[in-house]
Design a protein around this motif. Sequence first.
Motif, mmCIF file in Angstrom:
data_model
loop_
_atom_site.group_PDB
_atom_site.id
_atom_site.type_symbol
_atom_site.label_atom_id
_atom_site.label_comp_id
_atom_site.label_asym_id
_atom_site.label_seq_id
_atom_site.Cartn_x
_atom_site.Cartn_y
_atom_site.Cartn_z
ATOM 1 N N GLY A 128 38.647 38.252 21.672
ATOM 2 C CA GLY A 128 39.336 38.210 22.750
ATOM 3 C C GLY A 128 38.735 39.286 23.559
ATOM 4 O O GLY A 128 38.871 39.086 25.000
ATOM 5 N N LYS A 129 38.039 40.425 23.458
ATOM 6 C CA LYS A 129 37.400 41.179 24.087
ATOM 7 C C LYS A 129 36.550 40.612 25.128
ATOM 8 O O LYS A 129 36.266 40.895 26.164
ATOM 9 N N LEU A 130 35.665 39.983 24.667
ATOM 10 C CA LEU A 130 34.678 39.018 25.253
ATOM 11 C C LEU A 130 35.360 38.327 26.193
ATOM 12 O O LEU A 130 34.945 38.170 27.403
ATOM 13 N N ILE A 131 36.345 37.498 25.857
ATOM 14 C CA ILE A 131 37.100 36.683 26.969
ATOM 15 C C ILE A 131 37.500 37.511 28.093
ATOM 16 O O ILE A 131 37.441 37.150 29.371
ATOM 17 N N TRP A 132 38.189 38.896 27.629
ATOM 18 C CA TRP A 132 38.654 39.648 28.612
ATOM 19 C C TRP A 132 37.647 40.172 29.485
ATOM 20 O O TRP A 132 37.630 40.376 30.732
ATOM 21 N N GLU A 133 36.437 40.744 28.811
ATOM 22 C CA GLU A 133 35.445 41.613 29.604
ATOM 23 C C GLU A 133 34.680 40.670 30.447
ATOM 24 O O GLU A 133 34.282 41.043 31.518
ATOM 25 N N LYS A 134 34.364 39.309 29.928
ATOM 26 C CA LYS A 134 33.455 38.566 30.717
ATOM 27 C C LYS A 134 34.109 37.600 31.689
ATOM 28 O O LYS A 134 33.475 37.253 32.744
ATOM 29 N N TYR A 135 35.264 37.146 31.249
ATOM 30 C CA TYR A 135 35.893 35.681 31.958
ATOM 31 C C TYR A 135 37.255 36.349 32.731
ATOM 32 O O TYR A 135 36.971 35.769 33.865
ATOM 33 N N VAL A 136 38.005 37.099 32.328
ATOM 34 C CA VAL A 136 39.106 37.207 32.875
ATOM 35 C C VAL A 136 39.245 38.431 33.620
ATOM 36 O O VAL A 136 39.674 38.303 34.888
ATOM 37 N N ASN A 137 38.985 39.564 33.088
ATOM 38 C CA ASN A 137 39.203 41.125 33.969
ATOM 39 C C ASN A 137 38.429 40.913 35.311
ATOM 40 O O ASN A 137 38.807 41.298 36.455
ATOM 41 N N PRO A 138 37.134 40.294 35.202
ATOM 42 C CA PRO A 138 36.279 40.211 36.632
ATOM 43 C C PRO A 138 36.880 39.352 37.608
ATOM 44 O O PRO A 138 36.629 39.289 38.863
ATOM 45 N N ASN A 139 37.708 38.530 37.399
ATOM 46 C CA ASN A 139 38.447 37.413 38.117
ATOM 47 C C ASN A 139 39.849 37.712 37.989
ATOM 48 O O ASN A 139 40.691 36.956 38.205
ATOM 49 N N LYS A 140 40.406 39.060 37.785
ATOM 50 C CA LYS A 140 41.652 39.331 37.463
ATOM 51 C C LYS A 140 42.771 38.921 38.513
ATOM 52 O O LYS A 140 43.903 38.073 38.238
ATOM 53 N N GLU A 141 42.316 38.632 39.659
ATOM 54 C CA GLU A 141 43.048 38.239 41.081
ATOM 55 C C GLU A 141 43.322 36.634 41.027
ATOM 56 O O GLU A 141 44.375 36.208 41.716
ATOM 57 N N ARG A 142 42.622 35.939 40.032
ATOM 58 C CA ARG A 142 42.769 34.643 39.987
ATOM 59 C C ARG A 142 43.863 34.301 38.844
ATOM 60 O O ARG A 142 44.170 32.953 38.908
ATOM 61 N N TRP A 143 44.203 35.000 38.045
ATOM 62 C CA TRP A 143 44.895 34.656 36.792
ATOM 63 C C TRP A 143 46.267 35.489 36.933
ATOM 64 O O TRP A 143 46.390 36.424 37.644
ATOM 65 N N TYR A 144 47.189 34.456 36.380
ATOM 66 C CA TYR A 144 48.596 35.168 35.843
ATOM 67 C C TYR A 144 48.577 35.396 34.427
ATOM 68 O O TYR A 144 48.368 34.919 33.572
ATOM 69 N N LEU A 145 48.728 36.614 34.235
ATOM 70 C CA LEU A 145 48.370 37.300 32.809
ATOM 71 C C LEU A 145 49.657 38.123 32.172
ATOM 72 O O LEU A 145 49.488 38.378 31.273
#
Length: 295
Positions: A128-145
């Motif tokens: 989960g932390k890998l998905i967050w740190e590498k894929y989601v958080n750097p693109n946070k504005e692109r996601w509904y979280l």
Amino acid sequence: MVDYKTWLKDINDNTKLSQLSIPGTHNSAACHTALPSVQCQGATVTEQLEHGVRFLDIRVGKLFFGEDVKDLQVIHGKFPVKLPFPLKLTDTLNEVYQFLANNQSETVLVSIKQEGSDDWDNSKDEFGKLIWEKYVNPNKERWYLNTDIPRLRDARGKAVLFRRFGVQDEQLRNQFGFSASSWTYNTTDDDRGQFVVQDFCEVNSTDDVPKKIDYVKNLAKRAQDYTSSNDDKLFLNFTTGSYFFDRQCWPEPIAKAMIEGNIHETFKKGVGIIVLDYAETDDWKLPKALVDSNF
């Protein structure tokens, strides 16, 4: 005439995603050259999105070669979806981002699940932390979280994270998308409170196909009855199933059987997410029927 590329633009902003009929694809990125039993789609992720698909099922695991475990590849079970070179999760997500950048009226539910090797330390949220740190958080504005089922006005132009992995860290969990970390294996109808699933996948002979078709129809009808007056549950209805040792039970024949079994006759407004293999079959017949039912 519905424009399947931007069909959500004609849906009211106040509508929750749970009130719609949404075409989805199973192992969405498994459309490349791979082992015959691994392939699940005949069209790319971008083509799927342009033909109305709004739910993507993406399974990922560590790269088989190289030192960088922080670069995940898309897999189906334990097998890569692309040979001889891996399809990286980054590339698949970029297709989603590009589509949404070009079509701001739309939203895409992105299901991410960990498969392949089981050597993750998930007591420490390693995956989960890998998905967050590498894929989601750097693109946070692109996601509904947010963890709820969004209304369209809040999700347009964004990917909605449908999280099929557990997260122990409560602070992270509360900002990490819709939680769908588990349901009963091979279930015909599993109500988890915020979502309901039909995922009867062990189609071990052609004798099981009519049963599978009935399970799809039954949950579609139940979803439609429920969502006609409620919006608090997301219905997830897999048309997919396979058995490696019988070619007639591989994804493509099952996809054709769904059309021959007339599952589209149960598609009314609010039947939920219908998850398809080979979504392009018969000129995208099932995705078009689902989209059309919203109008």
